[in-house]
Design an enzyme around this catalytic site. Structure first.
Site, mmCIF file in Angstrom:
data_model
loop_
_atom_site.group_PDB
_atom_site.id
_atom_site.type_symbol
_atom_site.label_atom_id
_atom_site.label_comp_id
_atom_site.label_asym_id
_atom_site.label_seq_id
_atom_site.Cartn_x
_atom_site.Cartn_y
_atom_site.Cartn_z
ATOM 1 N N ASN A 14 -22.826 29.653 74.645
ATOM 2 C CA ASN A 14 -21.885 28.907 73.808
ATOM 3 C C ASN A 14 -22.678 27.929 72.924
ATOM 4 O O ASN A 14 -23.277 26.967 73.413
ATOM 5 C CB ASN A 14 -20.917 28.166 74.737
ATOM 6 C CG ASN A 14 -19.881 27.375 73.982
ATOM 7 O OD1 ASN A 14 -20.202 26.643 73.053
ATOM 8 N ND2 ASN A 14 -18.632 27.498 74.386
ATOM 9 N N ASP B 231 -18.812 24.759 84.797
ATOM 10 C CA ASP B 231 -17.512 25.409 84.896
ATOM 11 C C ASP B 231 -16.446 24.320 84.769
ATOM 12 O O ASP B 231 -16.616 23.223 85.308
ATOM 13 C CB ASP B 231 -17.369 26.156 86.228
ATOM 14 C CG ASP B 231 -16.312 27.256 86.134
ATOM 15 O OD1 ASP B 231 -16.132 27.832 85.041
ATOM 16 O OD2 ASP B 231 -15.657 27.552 87.148
HETATM 17 P P1 IMP Z 1 -15.368 26.853 80.564
HETATM 18 O O1 IMP Z 1 -15.709 26.800 82.028
HETATM 19 O O2 IMP Z 1 -16.077 25.809 79.752
HETATM 20 O O3 IMP Z 1 -15.503 28.235 79.981
HETATM 21 O O4 IMP Z 1 -13.818 26.484 80.449
HETATM 22 C C1 IMP Z 1 -12.820 27.279 81.059
HETATM 23 C C2 IMP Z 1 -11.527 27.211 80.267
HETATM 24 O O5 IMP Z 1 -11.006 25.884 80.326
HETATM 25 C C3 IMP Z 1 -11.666 27.500 78.774
HETATM 26 O O6 IMP Z 1 -11.569 28.869 78.512
HETATM 27 C C4 IMP Z 1 -10.483 26.746 78.183
HETATM 28 O O7 IMP Z 1 -9.302 27.497 78.317
HETATM 29 C C5 IMP Z 1 -10.367 25.539 79.099
HETATM 30 N N1 IMP Z 1 -11.071 24.369 78.560
HETATM 31 C C6 IMP Z 1 -12.307 23.934 78.926
HETATM 32 N N2 IMP Z 1 -12.633 22.827 78.252
HETATM 33 C C7 IMP Z 1 -11.576 22.556 77.442
HETATM 34 C C8 IMP Z 1 -11.339 21.533 76.484
HETATM 35 O O8 IMP Z 1 -12.158 20.634 76.221
HETATM 36 N N3 IMP Z 1 -10.148 21.584 75.853
HETATM 37 C C9 IMP Z 1 -9.219 22.543 76.091
HETATM 38 N N4 IMP Z 1 -9.409 23.539 76.953
HETATM 39 C C10 IMP Z 1 -10.584 23.540 77.636
#
Ligand code: IMP
Length: 193
Positions: A11, A70
């Site tokens: 990312n 995560d």
């Molecule tokens: P990841 O572990 O960073 O991939 O986050 C998992 C999921 O949480 C993402 O696919 C989003 O749906 C949600 N998410 C994580 N961070 C945010 C944020 O800052 N704003 C809104 N949704 C978030």
């Protein structure tokens, strides 16, 4: 010699955020930069477990010091759901942010509390030693979607008492107080100490 750490992500936003915070002290490499194109399974029942799976995957296969993150949205009236299933809340096989927000608003209709929090966990492995860092932002789920900035649940998550959602606050203000910023700050404080 400069310390190198792999961040188990591709990312671009997450990479530039942490590189800016760590400055020149530590070199951060992405999964693509170490030639890792694996689809790392995220099968643990907790955020901690999934962050550790990703960090261990890199440490065990590539022998490189590494960290992984995560994030989950934990909604009080839903007993902490969607939690570890936040990305695939509406559909277990795909990430559909609009459907996620619609499902959340529907599930909260008539709920006694709309309290919720975003929680980010970072797992770091250095020389085989594992360490966890956490960042939390407490808030509430808005009655409807509002605002255009950001991504994911930003239009429905209100981090403060002024009634603005993350999507209305704007990226800069959000990034000063967000769960991820807090977890990254805790990691950086440890690494730079
Ligand atoms: P990841 O572990 O960073 O991939 O986050 C998992 C999921 O949480 C993402 O696919 C989003 O749906 C949600 N998410 C994580 N961070 C945010 C944020 O800052 N704003 C809104 N949704 C978030």
């Amino acid at each position: 010699m400069k310390q190198t750490l792999v961040f188990a992500t591709n990312n671009a936003h997450k990479l530039s955020e942490i590189r800016a915070m760590l400055g020149d002290a530590i070199e951060v490499r992405s999964l693509a930069e170490i030639g890792c194109f694996d689809d790392i399974p995220e099968t643990a029942p907790t955020l901690e477990g999934n962050a550790l799976i990703k960090a261990r995957w890199v440490y065990e296969r590539y022998g490189l010091n590494c960290f992984a993150d995560d994030t989950g949205l934990e909604v009080e009236a839903l007993g902490g759901r969607p939690g570890v299933h936040t990305a695939r809340y509406a559909y277990p096989d795909r990430h559909d942010p609009e459907a996620n927000n619609r499902k959340l608003l529907a599930e909260l209709q008539g709920a006694a509390t709309r309290a919720a929090r975003f929680r980010t966990v970072i797992a770091l492995i250095q020389g085989g030693e594992e360490k966890l860092f956490e960042g939390i932002v407490e808030g509430e789920i808005a009655p409807c979607e509002r605002g255009t900035d950001g991504f994911g649940y930003d239009p429905v998550f209100m981090p403060g008492t002024d009634g603005l959602t993350f999507a209305e606050l704007g990226v800069e203000a959000k990034n000063r107080i967000s769960h991820r910023a807090r977890a990254v700050a805790a990691l950086c404080q440890y690494l730079l100490k």
